[in-house]
Enzyme design. Structure first.
Site, mmCIF file in Angstrom:
data_model
loop_
_atom_site.group_PDB
_atom_site.id
_atom_site.type_symbol
_atom_site.label_atom_id
_atom_site.label_comp_id
_atom_site.label_asym_id
_atom_site.label_seq_id
_atom_site.Cartn_x
_atom_site.Cartn_y
_atom_site.Cartn_z
ATOM 1 N N ALA A 199 -14.840 14.793 -7.249
ATOM 2 C CA ALA A 199 -14.122 15.686 -6.328
ATOM 3 C C ALA A 199 -14.638 17.126 -6.388
ATOM 4 C CB ALA A 199 -12.633 15.660 -6.651
ATOM 5 N N LYS A 229 3.505 3.873 6.315
ATOM 6 C CA LYS A 229 3.022 3.396 7.628
ATOM 7 C C LYS A 229 4.101 3.470 8.692
ATOM 8 C CE LYS A 229 4.044 0.118 4.663
ATOM 9 N NZ LYS A 229 3.666 0.025 3.264
ATOM 10 N N GLU A 241 -4.662 6.689 3.685
ATOM 11 C CA GLU A 241 -5.394 5.448 3.356
ATOM 12 C C GLU A 241 -4.463 4.374 2.800
ATOM 13 O OE1 GLU A 241 -7.893 3.077 3.751
ATOM 14 O OE2 GLU A 241 -9.212 4.811 3.588
ATOM 15 N N GLY A 292 -3.113 -1.363 1.593
ATOM 16 C CA GLY A 292 -3.103 -0.926 0.193
ATOM 17 C C GLY A 292 -4.433 -0.402 -0.303
ATOM 18 N N ILE A 325 -7.471 -1.518 0.073
ATOM 19 C CA ILE A 325 -8.691 -1.699 0.888
ATOM 20 C C ILE A 325 -8.962 -0.401 1.653
ATOM 21 C CG2 ILE A 325 -9.779 -3.029 2.736
ATOM 22 C CD1 ILE A 325 -7.815 -5.295 2.191
ATOM 23 N N GLU A 385 10.853 -8.990 -0.788
ATOM 24 C CA GLU A 385 11.958 -8.119 -1.180
ATOM 25 C C GLU A 385 13.302 -8.779 -0.876
ATOM 26 O OE1 GLU A 385 11.551 -4.074 -0.013
ATOM 27 O OE2 GLU A 385 9.384 -4.255 0.039
ATOM 28 N N LYS A 415 1.043 -1.160 10.652
ATOM 29 C CA LYS A 415 -0.333 -0.973 10.180
ATOM 30 C C LYS A 415 -1.334 -1.195 11.323
ATOM 31 C CE LYS A 415 1.120 -2.490 5.577
ATOM 32 N NZ LYS A 415 1.353 -3.677 4.738
HETATM 33 N N1 HSE Z 1 5.365 -5.133 2.091
HETATM 34 C C1 HSE Z 1 3.955 -5.014 2.251
HETATM 35 C C2 HSE Z 1 3.298 -6.373 2.127
HETATM 36 C C3 HSE Z 1 3.295 -4.140 1.217
HETATM 37 O O1 HSE Z 1 3.970 -7.374 1.889
HETATM 38 O O2 HSE Z 1 2.096 -6.424 2.311
HETATM 39 C C4 HSE Z 1 3.353 -2.702 1.542
HETATM 40 O O3 HSE Z 1 2.745 -2.405 2.753
#
Ligand code: HSE
Length: 450
Positions: free
Chosen positions: A38, A110, A134, A139, A141, A195, A210
């Site tokens: 950096a 997002k 990013e 995540g 990637i 979740e 996304k």
């Molecule tokens: N809940 C998302 C997933 C992860 O299942 O991919 C965070 O974006």
């Protein structure tokens, strides 16, 4: 370098849950490497979290811990605010306040950017600060970097990704074990893959957020989540996954952004998230479990694919820290000379419309539960022909297999070539009205991704 130019980048974290603690750990573990890359050290000097005790356990004495996020924003020593709260509520207010206070912002949010991105990017431009995200898509990637910088020579034709790990895990389990959605969802929740409230994941909303961000960067259009077509995986059955497999396809929840051209003329952007049949021979069809993958087709580069972990503490931290490094590198650069947030210069955004779902061009998998008698197939193919829809393959199950020995009902599976979705809807209504079609027709879109 002057003392000021050489000083570390001072970061304030809003929220130190899974991603926040990963960010802290990665920055600490790789601090020397990161400083060399950096040109500045990067230090988390302040953390806001309602759970101050947990926050202190993570950061020890390394950073000041407060409960009130606004104390971080008000601190003149903080250069960058990292928003890891999520959602559109308080997170939106805090991001806008941080920008107004002249802080750069890094966010993994997002939902916030897909819905309120236009307002947030405009505010940031006004203040000359960066908003980096990013971690918001796939995540770990680096797909934002790839689209915004690595592929900048290309006219992007389409982007299609498995960008939700929860649903990919569920679909993989449904296929592996031949189980229906509800059963696998419960198991995924027990294992911590889904979740307690999985709505955003299973209804396709997270993937659509996304896909919306990727559409903006790929095509230079504003973020327009309200125009996205969003469909999740809750209605998929193990039966369709099995039939798709017999025809050489896997069903994946894809987020798709595609430039639609008719006779060489761009008519608009398709922005859609839905379960999709993908040929089994494509790499992306073999992305299993909670992994993510994004395919990008550019006119110069051809087809590319990016694969990795789409969630989790350190994978997402990897993306957050990459954004911090970018900010550190560009601190002293004139804002107008920085890479634009949405990859295109703000005064060069396109008005290309996001097409309504009826205008989308795609192919289809249909499953019709029908009476096994003369003329049924002919009527169905006749209806498709009337709409100009060409058939690619037909599979008919033995009636005995579907409705028991001596049974006279069967499943008819049809794969079509590409057509406008509106035409398919007209055909579906006519087919559904046939007395020999005995149950609601199942329709899943299909993409060859060639
Ligand atoms: N809940 C998302 C997933 C992860 O299942 O991919 C965070 O974006």
């Amino acid at each position: 370098m002057s003392q000021e130019q050489n000083r570390p980048l001072r970061v304030g974290l809003l929220g130190i849950g899974t991603v926040g603690s990963g960010t802290f750990t990665v920055l600490k573990r790789n601090q020397e490497e990161i400083r060399r890359r950096a040109g500045h050290g990067i230090e988390i000097t302040m953390v806001a979290d309602l759970n101050t005790e947990r926050a202190r356990e993570v950061v020890g004495d390394a950073a000041q811990v407060v409960a009130d996020a606004r104390q971080v924003i008000a601190n003149p020593d903080i250069d960058v605010v990292v928003e890891l709260i999520g959602g559109y509520g308080i997170a939106k207010a805090l991001v806008l306040e941080a920008i107004a206070a002249g802080k750069h912002v890094v966010t993994a949010n997002k939902a916030l950017l897909a819905v309120h991105g236009t307002e947030i990017f405009a505010a940031a431009r006004e203040k000359g600060v960066m908003v980096a995200f990013e971690a918001a898509v796939a995540g770990g990637i680096p797909i934002i970097k790839a689209l915004r910088e690595g592929l900048t020579a290309n006219q992007i034709q389409w982007v299609a990704g498995i960008i939700n790990g929860t649903t990919n895990f569920i679909l993989s389990e449904m296929r592996d074990k031949g189980l229906d959605f509800d059963v696998v969802l419960k198991e995924a929740q027990r294992l911590g893959y889904a979740e307690a409230d999985p709505t955003f994941d299973i209804e396709g909303v997270d993937a659509a957020h996304k896909a919306t961000l990727m559409s903006a960067i790929a095509f230079g259009v504003p973020v327009q989540f309200d125009k996205a077509h969003v469909e999740g995986i809750t209605k998929l059955s193990a039966t369709d996954i099995k039939y798709a497999e017999q025809l050489g396809y896997r069903i994946k929840l894809l987020g798709i952004a595609r430039r639609q051209e008719i006779n060489g003329k761009v008519v608009g952007i398709e922005l859609r998230t839905h379960p999709t049949l993908v040929p089994m021979r494509r790499l992306i069809a073999n992305v299993e479990g909670a992994m993510n993958a994004v395919m990008v087709q550019g006119d110069a580069v051809g087809t590319t694919m990016y694969y990795g972990k789409g969630a989790g503490s350190e994978p997402t931290a990897s993306a957050v820290v990459a954004d911090l490094v970018d900010i550190a590198r560009l601190l002293d650069v004139d804002p107008a000379a920085r890479v634009p947030y949405l990859a295109f210069q703000p005064d060069a955004l396109s008005k290309m419309p996001i097409l309504p779902i009826d205008e989308v061009v795609t192919s289809f998998y249909l499953r019709l539960h029908v009476a096994d008698e003369a003329g049924v197939l002919a009527k169905i193919t006749g209806i498709l022909a009337e709409q100009g829809i060409s058939i690619d393959a037909v599979l008919q199950r033995e009636a005995d297999e579907v409705s028991g020995e001596g049974g006279n009902q069967t499943d008819l599976i049809i794969l079509t070539h590409e057509t406008k979705e509106g035409r398919m809807n007209t055909a579906l209504a006519a087919m559904q009205a046939l007395p020999t079609v005995l149950a609601p027709i199942v329709r899943v879109r299909k993409e060859e991704l060639a």
